[in-house]
Write an enzyme that holds these catalytic residues in place. Sequence first.
Site: not given
Ligand code: NVA
Ligand code: CP
Length: 308
Positions: A106, A133, A136, A228, A268, A296
Amino acid sequence: MSLKGKDLLDLHSLSPDEVAEILRTAAELKQKQKAGMEHHLLKGKTLGMIFQKSSTRTRVSFEVGMWQLGGSALFLSANDLQMGRGEPIKDTARVLSRYIDGIMIRTYAQRDVEELAEWADIPVINGLTDLQHPCQVLADLFTVQEHLGKLKGVKLAFLGDGFNMANSLMEGGAKTGMHIAIATPQGYEPKPEIVARAQADAKETGGSITVLNDPREAARDADVLVTDVWSSMGHEAEHRARLKAFGGYSLSSAMAAIAKPKAVVLHCLPAHRGEEISEELFEAHAGEIFDEAENRLHVQKAIMALVM
Ligand code: NVA
Ligand code: CP
């Protein structure tokens, strides 16, 4: 068809059959886990999990998923790795390939994940970048399939930022014959090249991809409503400006009334109530939203079991 040894960097790179295979395997593994049946498909294998951003779901579901498959998982904070002090990604990739069997990462730049995958001899799974993502969205597709019994022909409306979730939803929807409507304020649209390639993919499956600046038009007659956060990780400093820009894009009961009467609502998570979703709508659809979070686990176990 075999996914063994493949990376999962985005959904555009998967074929419709490969997406279907992941969803089918997820259903099988979910059923086995619920029935208490052993499914040690990755006995003795190790997943390394590199995190350059925060996480609750991704970290816990990958780690627990790996244990349930009979393997183990290592949490690797990017700041504590030598990578955080400038060790090149290509060296990190080659070192980790000598110790472990798969990498979940990530981070911010999609290019960094691609570089890691280019140099690693082991599968690399994208656990979120600014661009994508995919895990997800596979969980989202799985959840829609569970709730509506199909994906082909289903209309999914995403209201909000044309960022990682919007991109992966377009790509995943295109592979499964869905009709995806993305509504964003002006200036927050997804990248045209991602839209174009998803539209080309959708042509092959009978789906469609539409990007518009009208949230109500997107939500009209939708089978699934998705949102989101308005300020993703890395956008915190823009929060005030974003609150203003995204004003009309909140998922509320009034917005849901424009969609189909039994529309599924997904998020998500983490959610900001009173911003992208109202407390009332969130709690009315908490069953679906937490199914999505649970899924997930099942979907990522399927991905790991298939690629590692
Ligand atoms: N769009 C959000 C998703 C978090 C799971 C982010 O990138 O922070
Ligand atoms: N939805 C998601 O990816 O959650 P986290 O940021 O908690 O991993």
